[in-house]
Design a protein around this motif. Structure first.
Motif, PDB file in Angstrom:
ATOM      1  N   ASP A 142       0.896  -1.144   0.101  1.00 42.22           N
ATOM      2  CA  ASP A 142       0.110  -0.179   0.072  1.00 42.22           C
ATOM      3  C   ASP A 142       0.713   1.438  -0.128  1.00 42.22           C
ATOM      4  O   ASP A 142       0.324   2.276  -0.767  1.00 42.22           O
ATOM      5  CB  ASP A 142      -0.995  -0.144   1.243  1.00 42.22           C
ATOM      6  N   VAL A 143       1.847   1.157   0.831  1.00 41.70           N
ATOM      7  CA  VAL A 143       2.736   2.396   0.857  1.00 41.70           C
ATOM      8  C   VAL A 143       3.330   2.756  -0.489  1.00 41.70           C
ATOM      9  O   VAL A 143       3.309   3.809  -0.953  1.00 41.70           O
ATOM     10  CB  VAL A 143       3.954   2.167   1.659  1.00 41.70           C
ATOM     11  N   PHE A 144       4.054   1.625  -1.189  1.00 44.69           N
ATOM     12  CA  PHE A 144       4.607   1.815  -2.462  1.00 44.69           C
ATOM     13  C   PHE A 144       3.329   2.057  -3.495  1.00 44.69           C
ATOM     14  O   PHE A 144       3.971   3.220  -4.260  1.00 44.69           O
ATOM     15  CB  PHE A 144       5.234   0.508  -2.977  1.00 44.69           C
ATOM     16  N   ARG A 145       2.323   1.648  -3.357  1.00 44.04           N
ATOM     17  CA  ARG A 145       1.309   1.750  -4.490  1.00 44.04           C
ATOM     18  C   ARG A 145       1.203   3.386  -4.456  1.00 44.04           C
ATOM     19  O   ARG A 145       1.002   4.175  -5.555  1.00 44.04           O
ATOM     20  CB  ARG A 145       0.304   1.089  -4.246  1.00 44.04           C
ATOM     21  N   ARG A 146       0.679   3.775  -3.416  1.00 41.56           N
ATOM     22  CA  ARG A 146       0.404   5.485  -3.175  1.00 41.56           C
ATOM     23  C   ARG A 146       1.482   6.112  -3.351  1.00 41.56           C
ATOM     24  O   ARG A 146       1.476   7.365  -3.797  1.00 41.56           O
ATOM     25  CB  ARG A 146      -0.227   5.588  -1.583  1.00 41.56           C
ATOM     26  N   LEU A 147       2.562   5.964  -2.790  1.00 42.21           N
ATOM     27  CA  LEU A 147       3.735   6.709  -3.258  1.00 42.21           C
ATOM     28  C   LEU A 147       4.044   6.841  -4.578  1.00 42.21           C
ATOM     29  O   LEU A 147       4.357   8.195  -5.179  1.00 42.21           O
ATOM     30  CB  LEU A 147       5.075   6.290  -2.442  1.00 42.21           C
ATOM     31  N   TRP A 148       3.745   5.758  -5.362  1.00 40.10           N
ATOM     32  CA  TRP A 148       4.241   5.778  -6.722  1.00 40.10           C
ATOM     33  C   TRP A 148       3.031   6.524  -7.537  1.00 40.10           C
ATOM     34  O   TRP A 148       3.329   7.413  -8.478  1.00 40.10           O
ATOM     35  CB  TRP A 148       4.225   4.167  -7.448  1.00 40.10           C
ATOM     36  N   GLU A 149       1.819   6.195  -7.034  1.00 39.01           N
ATOM     37  CA  GLU A 149       0.681   7.093  -7.597  1.00 39.01           C
ATOM     38  C   GLU A 149       0.922   8.477  -7.506  1.00 39.01           C
ATOM     39  O   GLU A 149       0.851   9.363  -8.458  1.00 39.01           O
ATOM     40  CB  GLU A 149      -0.569   6.875  -7.146  1.00 39.01           C
ATOM     41  N   TYR A 150       1.272   9.131  -6.396  1.00 36.94           N
ATOM     42  CA  TYR A 150       1.459  10.259  -6.062  1.00 36.94           C
ATOM     43  C   TYR A 150       2.661  10.781  -7.069  1.00 36.94           C
ATOM     44  O   TYR A 150       2.587  11.832  -7.521  1.00 36.94           O
ATOM     45  CB  TYR A 150       2.021  10.273  -4.542  1.00 36.94           C
ATOM     46  N   SER A 151       3.945  10.145  -7.192  1.00 40.78           N
ATOM     47  CA  SER A 151       4.911  10.571  -7.947  1.00 40.78           C
ATOM     48  C   SER A 151       4.652  10.598  -9.409  1.00 40.78           C
ATOM     49  O   SER A 151       4.897  11.650 -10.141  1.00 40.78           O
ATOM     50  CB  SER A 151       6.139   9.567  -7.784  1.00 40.78           C
ATOM     51  N   GLU A 152       3.766   9.814  -9.875  1.00 36.54           N
ATOM     52  CA  GLU A 152       3.167   9.937 -11.183  1.00 36.54           C
ATOM     53  C   GLU A 152       2.239  10.989 -11.499  1.00 36.54           C
ATOM     54  O   GLU A 152       2.678  11.844 -12.375  1.00 36.54           O
ATOM     55  CB  GLU A 152       2.119   8.434 -11.650  1.00 36.54           C
ATOM     56  N   LYS A 153       1.534  11.297 -10.667  1.00 37.94           N
ATOM     57  CA  LYS A 153       0.511  12.626 -10.610  1.00 37.94           C
ATOM     58  C   LYS A 153       1.417  13.774 -10.752  1.00 37.94           C
ATOM     59  O   LYS A 153       1.107  14.634 -11.426  1.00 37.94           O
ATOM     60  CB  LYS A 153      -0.326  12.626  -9.326  1.00 37.94           C
ATOM     61  N   LYS A 154       2.548  13.777  -9.811  1.00 39.58           N
ATOM     62  CA  LYS A 154       3.509  14.934  -9.729  1.00 39.58           C
ATOM     63  C   LYS A 154       4.162  15.211 -10.947  1.00 39.58           C
ATOM     64  O   LYS A 154       4.009  16.273 -11.552  1.00 39.58           O
ATOM     65  CB  LYS A 154       4.648  14.796  -8.733  1.00 39.58           C
ATOM     66  N   LYS A 155       4.446  14.201 -11.824  1.00 36.66           N
ATOM     67  CA  LYS A 155       5.266  14.167 -12.884  1.00 36.66           C
ATOM     68  C   LYS A 155       4.146  14.931 -14.215  1.00 36.66           C
ATOM     69  O   LYS A 155       4.494  15.603 -15.141  1.00 36.66           O
ATOM     70  CB  LYS A 155       5.616  13.037 -13.825  1.00 36.66           C
TER      71      LYS A 155
END
Lengths: 157, 426
Positions: A142-155
């Motif tokens: 869950d931690v990774f999924r959300r961090l990844w989603e966040y980073s993708e959104k940021k880009k």
């Protein structure tokens, strides 16, 4: 990012009055790391983990680590049937009361730190409110999924 | 001076009381007592350090390091399983062989380590056989203390006696060693009469014991060879102690240093496994007893004891033998022996010098080591076995154990009495 924003809200739980047989049935349907045990008021009393169950069916002198490696020994006659006596036991007798829990406002970094802490050996982190009522659960993925989603959104922004 | 005298006795009595009470860690109790003596000015720090027997401390640490690395290889478990298999799965014979293995290992390793290694194997074997482990565990408790009596390094009382007197490994082997097999047989026969008939086991279960693959217990053969080489070197060194003019602590610490060097074990990991709480317990205790010596209390007690026994060696010997057995069945034998050592030293001149009191040292050793068998709290190994048994659902109750163990302990002291009479005191 807070614990509340990365937790899974649909959590498989079991009442503290249940038996281990109920827990096994739940485990058959869904793959989960640990099952929070709730009392009548939705408060988390403990968690059921596969590690604790494994310890319960092994003799203590093995699970305590006095003989950690038993490859020299033939299987104990009772070992396989231990699962039957385990199934009859109450959930409240086998749950781990010493589980890792955080509040909804806890930072993601703290959650991640708890998950890698070797002394806590937590499979996942329970999120609960001030009154110990269950809000959700966070697995390492869950931690990774959300961090990844966040980073993708940021880009994309 | 007068005030110091009573202060030293009061601190000593308080330390003893707290050790018997057993609610505070014994190392903390001993260190509190020792530092109180210095802070209150009964003795100064220099005198306190003089009281510490660093030979005992060094020997304990050296052996702890060697034994910790050695037990990682699984070789002691291998010996236990091999012993059980030689018995062809017959429960009584397994009990005897596990008892012998426990006694022999206890003579060379410390008793607690021995039972920590062998008791899990016993539980595993009795579960395969589906028999009660109780008689096995009782026998192993008794045998760990009996075997430990046989050598200088077998039990802390012997380490302390050897260190204080210069008696060597071989002195112990010849001095107290011969009575040990007699005591072992004298313990196993009553156990056979009590439990021998209770074991009924099918051939199919016996076969399970033969399915144990003891060679799989050996997890690290290259390391094992290194450990065996060092163990051989150290025990050989102990045997030649007099010819080599080396103290046991030097031999043990030298062995430990060699093993640490050739095994390349993680030093921090090994050092963590040295039982520092025991070491500090010894240090504190030596200082507390030294306080008693400095203020002249031990001198006074020695004179009183000489008067009470009429200055006769035989009476003194038997009083020490039986007195230390009964004391050690209730209190930890380490503080008791630490107190008795200066007392016997104080009596030596009246008997005609150090050589004359040799029988008293053997009486102290036999009484203090074997006395631990009287109750479940009589020795550390007993407590450890009871703890493991409890965790695995087998209670060893205080009075139930004492009912069997106390008469057996008294019987072993009776055997020792006859032995001492024939060899030294008659």
């Amino acid at each position: 990012m807070t614990a509340a924003s990365i937790m899974t809200k649909e959590v498989l739980t079991i009442p503290d009055s249940g038996t281990m047989l109920d827990a096994f049935r739940l485990l058959k349907e869904k793959k989960v790391r640990q099952i929070p045990v709730l009392d009548g008021q939705n408060r988390v009393m403990g968690v059921i983990t596969p590690r604790a169950l494994m310890k319960a069916i092994l003799p203590k002198y093995i699970s305590d680590g006095l003989v950690a490696d038993v490859k020299f020994a033939p299987e104990l006659p009772d070992f396989v049937s231990n699962i039957d006596s385990l199934a009859r036991k109450k959930v409240s007798d086998l749950m781990e009361r010493d589980f890792v829990a955080v509040g909804p406002e806890t930072s993601t970094m703290e959650v991640a730190a708890l998950l890698v802490n070797p002394e806590k050996h937590a499979d996942s982190v329970v999120v609960m409110d001030d009154g110990n009522r269950l809000l959700g659960i966070i697995s390492p993925w869950d931690v990774f999924r959300r961090l990844w989603e966040y980073s993708e959104k940021k880009k994309k922004e | 001076m007068e005030f110091d005298f009573f202060l030293a006795i009061a601190i000593f009595a308080l330390v003893y009381a707290l050790l018997i009470w057993d609610k505070i860690n014994r190392a903390v109790v001993a260190l509190l007592g020792a530092s109180a003596l210095i802070v209150l000015g009964v003795i100064n720090q220099e005198a306190a350090i003089e009281g510490v027997d660093f030979n005992t401390i060094g020997l304990l640490i050296g052996m702890m390091i060697i034994v910790f690395i050695s037990q990682k290889t699984g070789m002691f478990q291998y010996i236990a399983i091999k012993g059980a298999k030689i018995s062809k799965g017959d429960p009584w014979r397994i009990l005897v062989s596990l008892s012998i293995v426990t006694a022999v290992l206890s003579a060379l390793l410390d008793n607690v380590t021995t039972v920590l290694l062998t008791v899990p194997i016993t539980l595993l074997i009795t579960e395969e056989l589906e028999v009660s482990p109780y008689p096995f565990l009782v026998s192993q408790i008794l045998m760990s203390n009996i075997g430990g009596t046989a050598t200088l390094i077998g039990d802390p009382p012997n380490i302390m006696i050897g260190s204080a007197t210069g008696l060597t490994f071989m002195d112990f082997v010849f001095g107290v060693g011969p009575v040990v097999p007699l005591v072992a047989v004298g313990t196993l026969i009553p156990l056979k009469l009590m439990y021998g008939k209770s074991f009924r086991v099918s051939d199919e279960r016996k076969k399970r014991i033969m399915e144990f693959r003891e060679s799989e217990a050996l997890t690290d053969r290259p390391l094992m060879i290194k450990c065996l080489a060092v163990l051989g070197l150290v025990i050989g060194g102990f045997m030649l102690q007099r010819q080599l003019h080396l103290e046991p602590a030097t031999i043990a610490l030298f062995g430990a240093a060699i093993l640490l060097f050739i095994s390349k074990e993680d030093l921090h990991g090994v050092m963590e496994k040295v039982e520092w709480t025991s070491i500090f317990f010894f240090v504190g205790l030596f200082i507390v007893v030294h306080g008693l010596i400095e203020v002249g209390f031990i001198r006074l007690m020695a004179d009183m004891m000489l008067e009470a026994t009429g200055g006769r060696l035989i009476t003194t010997g038997f009083v020490i033998l039986w007195g230390s057995a009964i004391a050690s069945s209730i209190v930890d034998n380490i503080p008791f022996v630490a107190t008795m050592i200066p007392l016997i030293k104080g009596m030596a001149p009246s008997f005609g010098g150090d050589a004359a009191v040799l029988p008293l040292w053997w009486s102290l050793s036999l009484g203090a080591c074997l006395g631990g068998n009287g109750t479940i709290i009589g020795a550390s190994a007993n407590v450890v076995v009871a703890g493991i048994a409890h965790r695995n659902g087998h209670e060893i109750k205080f009075f139930k154990f004492m009912l069997i163990a106390y008469p057996l302990m008294l019987f072993s002291i009776a055997i020792a009495t006859v032995y001492m009479y024939i060899r030294y005191l008659g």
